[in-house]
Design a protein around this motif. Structure first.
Motif, PDB file in Angstrom:
ATOM      1  N   PRO A   9       0.811  -1.225   0.000  1.00  0.00           N
ATOM      2  CA  PRO A   9       0.000   0.000   0.000  1.00  0.00           C
ATOM      3  C   PRO A   9       0.844   1.274   0.000  1.00  0.00           C
ATOM      4  O   PRO A   9       0.511   2.233  -0.688  1.00  0.00           O
ATOM      5  N   ARG A  10       1.947   1.283   0.728  1.00  0.00           N
ATOM      6  CA  ARG A  10       2.816   2.464   0.731  1.00  0.00           C
ATOM      7  C   ARG A  10       3.432   2.699  -0.644  1.00  0.00           C
ATOM      8  O   ARG A  10       3.522   3.831  -1.108  1.00  0.00           O
ATOM      9  N   LEU A  11       3.834   1.631  -1.306  1.00  0.00           N
ATOM     10  CA  LEU A  11       4.380   1.770  -2.652  1.00  0.00           C
ATOM     11  C   LEU A  11       3.322   2.291  -3.621  1.00  0.00           C
ATOM     12  O   LEU A  11       3.618   3.120  -4.492  1.00  0.00           O
ATOM     13  N   LEU A  12       2.090   1.831  -3.474  1.00  0.00           N
ATOM     14  CA  LEU A  12       1.008   2.312  -4.339  1.00  0.00           C
ATOM     15  C   LEU A  12       0.754   3.804  -4.144  1.00  0.00           C
ATOM     16  O   LEU A  12       0.509   4.529  -5.106  1.00  0.00           O
ATOM     17  N   VAL A  13       0.827   4.259  -2.902  1.00  0.00           N
ATOM     18  CA  VAL A  13       0.658   5.690  -2.629  1.00  0.00           C
ATOM     19  C   VAL A  13       1.808   6.482  -3.243  1.00  0.00           C
ATOM     20  O   VAL A  13       1.588   7.523  -3.872  1.00  0.00           O
ATOM     21  N   LEU A  14       3.033   5.991  -3.094  1.00  0.00           N
ATOM     22  CA  LEU A  14       4.172   6.672  -3.706  1.00  0.00           C
ATOM     23  C   LEU A  14       4.024   6.742  -5.218  1.00  0.00           C
ATOM     24  O   LEU A  14       4.297   7.780  -5.831  1.00  0.00           O
ATOM     25  N   GLU A  15       3.589   5.651  -5.832  1.00  0.00           N
ATOM     26  CA  GLU A  15       3.389   5.660  -7.282  1.00  0.00           C
ATOM     27  C   GLU A  15       2.332   6.680  -7.681  1.00  0.00           C
ATOM     28  O   GLU A  15       2.483   7.375  -8.688  1.00  0.00           O
ATOM     29  N   ALA A  16       1.254   6.790  -6.895  1.00  0.00           N
ATOM     30  CA  ALA A  16       0.210   7.772  -7.194  1.00  0.00           C
ATOM     31  C   ALA A  16       0.777   9.194  -7.119  1.00  0.00           C
ATOM     32  O   ALA A  16       0.480  10.025  -7.977  1.00  0.00           O
ATOM     33  N   PHE A  17       1.589   9.462  -6.119  1.00  0.00           N
ATOM     34  CA  PHE A  17       2.223  10.781  -6.015  1.00  0.00           C
ATOM     35  C   PHE A  17       3.187  11.021  -7.161  1.00  0.00           C
ATOM     36  O   PHE A  17       3.258  12.115  -7.716  1.00  0.00           O
ATOM     37  N   LEU A  18       3.967  10.019  -7.512  1.00  0.00           N
ATOM     38  CA  LEU A  18       5.024  10.194  -8.512  1.00  0.00           C
ATOM     39  C   LEU A  18       4.502  10.298  -9.939  1.00  0.00           C
ATOM     40  O   LEU A  18       5.265  10.637 -10.840  1.00  0.00           O
ATOM     41  N   ASP A  19       3.204  10.046 -10.158  1.00  0.00           N
ATOM     42  CA  ASP A  19       2.623  10.290 -11.482  1.00  0.00           C
ATOM     43  C   ASP A  19       2.793  11.766 -11.852  1.00  0.00           C
ATOM     44  O   ASP A  19       3.049  12.089 -13.003  1.00  0.00           O
ATOM     45  N   GLU A  20       2.611  12.634 -10.870  1.00  0.00           N
ATOM     46  CA  GLU A  20       2.815  14.076 -11.032  1.00  0.00           C
ATOM     47  C   GLU A  20       3.379  14.595  -9.708  1.00  0.00           C
ATOM     48  O   GLU A  20       2.639  15.108  -8.873  1.00  0.00           O
ATOM     49  N   GLU A  29      -8.583  11.557  -3.108  1.00  0.00           N
ATOM     50  CA  GLU A  29      -8.032  11.517  -4.471  1.00  0.00           C
ATOM     51  C   GLU A  29      -6.871  10.520  -4.547  1.00  0.00           C
ATOM     52  O   GLU A  29      -6.767   9.734  -5.482  1.00  0.00           O
ATOM     53  N   LEU A  30      -6.001  10.555  -3.540  1.00  0.00           N
ATOM     54  CA  LEU A  30      -4.879   9.613  -3.488  1.00  0.00           C
ATOM     55  C   LEU A  30      -5.359   8.178  -3.313  1.00  0.00           C
ATOM     56  O   LEU A  30      -4.810   7.265  -3.929  1.00  0.00           O
ATOM     57  N   ALA A  31      -6.350   7.995  -2.467  1.00  0.00           N
ATOM     58  CA  ALA A  31      -6.886   6.644  -2.243  1.00  0.00           C
ATOM     59  C   ALA A  31      -7.394   6.061  -3.556  1.00  0.00           C
ATOM     60  O   ALA A  31      -7.085   4.916  -3.896  1.00  0.00           O
ATOM     61  N   HIS A  32      -8.127   6.842  -4.306  1.00  0.00           N
ATOM     62  CA  HIS A  32      -8.643   6.372  -5.603  1.00  0.00           C
ATOM     63  C   HIS A  32      -7.504   6.115  -6.573  1.00  0.00           C
ATOM     64  O   HIS A  32      -7.494   5.101  -7.278  1.00  0.00           O
ATOM     65  N   GLY A  33      -6.527   7.013  -6.626  1.00  0.00           N
ATOM     66  CA  GLY A  33      -5.398   6.860  -7.534  1.00  0.00           C
ATOM     67  C   GLY A  33      -4.543   5.643  -7.215  1.00  0.00           C
ATOM     68  O   GLY A  33      -3.978   5.014  -8.104  1.00  0.00           O
ATOM     69  N   ALA A  34      -4.469   5.305  -5.933  1.00  0.00           N
ATOM     70  CA  ALA A  34      -3.661   4.158  -5.507  1.00  0.00           C
ATOM     71  C   ALA A  34      -4.469   2.865  -5.475  1.00  0.00           C
ATOM     72  O   ALA A  34      -3.902   1.792  -5.292  1.00  0.00           O
ATOM     73  N   PRO A  38     -10.130   4.516   1.602  1.00  0.00           N
ATOM     74  CA  PRO A  38      -9.753   5.765   2.271  1.00  0.00           C
ATOM     75  C   PRO A  38      -9.166   5.563   3.675  1.00  0.00           C
ATOM     76  O   PRO A  38      -8.238   6.264   4.054  1.00  0.00           O
ATOM     77  N   GLY A  39      -9.664   4.613   4.427  1.00  0.00           N
ATOM     78  CA  GLY A  39      -9.139   4.382   5.767  1.00  0.00           C
ATOM     79  C   GLY A  39      -7.710   3.879   5.778  1.00  0.00           C
ATOM     80  O   GLY A  39      -7.005   3.996   6.777  1.00  0.00           O
ATOM     81  N   THR A  40      -7.249   3.338   4.669  1.00  0.00           N
ATOM     82  CA  THR A  40      -5.885   2.832   4.558  1.00  0.00           C
ATOM     83  C   THR A  40      -4.894   3.951   4.271  1.00  0.00           C
ATOM     84  O   THR A  40      -3.740   3.897   4.705  1.00  0.00           O
ATOM     85  N   ILE A  41      -5.340   4.962   3.583  1.00  0.00           N
ATOM     86  CA  ILE A  41      -4.427   5.985   3.078  1.00  0.00           C
ATOM     87  C   ILE A  41      -3.914   6.933   4.164  1.00  0.00           C
ATOM     88  O   ILE A  41      -2.756   7.327   4.149  1.00  0.00           O
ATOM     89  N   TYR A  42      -4.759   7.268   5.131  1.00  0.00           N
ATOM     90  CA  TYR A  42      -4.374   8.308   6.089  1.00  0.00           C
ATOM     91  C   TYR A  42      -3.222   7.910   7.008  1.00  0.00           C
ATOM     92  O   TYR A  42      -2.322   8.732   7.226  1.00  0.00           O
ATOM     93  N   PRO A  43      -3.158   6.691   7.534  1.00  0.00           N
ATOM     94  CA  PRO A  43      -1.964   6.323   8.314  1.00  0.00           C
ATOM     95  C   PRO A  43      -0.680   6.364   7.482  1.00  0.00           C
ATOM     96  O   PRO A  43       0.396   6.705   7.998  1.00  0.00           O
ATOM     97  N   ILE A  44      -0.784   6.062   6.213  1.00  0.00           N
ATOM     98  CA  ILE A  44       0.379   6.118   5.320  1.00  0.00           C
ATOM     99  C   ILE A  44       0.824   7.570   5.147  1.00  0.00           C
ATOM    100  O   ILE A  44       2.019   7.878   5.228  1.00  0.00           O
ATOM    101  N   LEU A  45      -0.128   8.467   4.940  1.00  0.00           N
ATOM    102  CA  LEU A  45       0.200   9.881   4.781  1.00  0.00           C
ATOM    103  C   LEU A  45       0.835  10.447   6.046  1.00  0.00           C
ATOM    104  O   LEU A  45       1.795  11.220   5.973  1.00  0.00           O
ATOM    105  N   VAL A  46       0.326  10.051   7.204  1.00  0.00           N
ATOM    106  CA  VAL A  46       0.903  10.508   8.478  1.00  0.00           C
ATOM    107  C   VAL A  46       2.350  10.025   8.607  1.00  0.00           C
ATOM    108  O   VAL A  46       3.238  10.788   8.990  1.00  0.00           O
TER     109      VAL A  46
END
Length: 104
Positions: A9-20, A29-34, A38-46
């Motif tokens: 999941p962390r790699l998927l979030v990084l890939e979503a960010f690295l698109d742009e 928006e990040l949750a959908h892109g990755a 949504p509940g998974t994304i916020y601990p990763i962002l923190v």
């Protein structure tokens, strides 16, 4: 560079960010892109923000006029871009046939 455990999941979030990498994104928006819930994304962002890989800011908006909650926008730092690219490169190298498998 902080030593964060790189889960899928962390790699998927990084890939979503690295698109742009220069763009700000909000959590949903990040949750959908990755492709994550949504509940998974916020601990990763923190975790990424604590590591210095992200900066964030609260949206300045009239929530009543917009009819939705205020968003928090996230952006990769230069360190986050470098760390994200390095983590994805390691993942791709490990995924190559014949590569030695290491535990994440």
């Amino acid at each position: 560079m902080p030593n964060l455990r790189m889960t899928m999941p962390r790699l998927l979030v990084l890939e979503a960010f690295l698109d742009e990498p220069e763009c700000e994104r909000y959590g949903l928006e990040l949750a959908h892109g990755a492709g994550l819930e949504p509940g998974t994304i916020y601990p990763i962002l923190v975790a990424f923000e604590a590591a210095g890989w992200l900066t964030s800011r609260a949206e300045e908006v009239d929530v009543h006029a917009e009819g939705r909650p205020r968003r928090r926008y996230y952006r990769l730092t230069a360190e986050g871009v470098a760390a994200g690219r390095a983590a994805i490169a390691v993942r791709k190298q490990r995924a190559q046939p014949g590569a030695r498998r290491l535990a994440w």
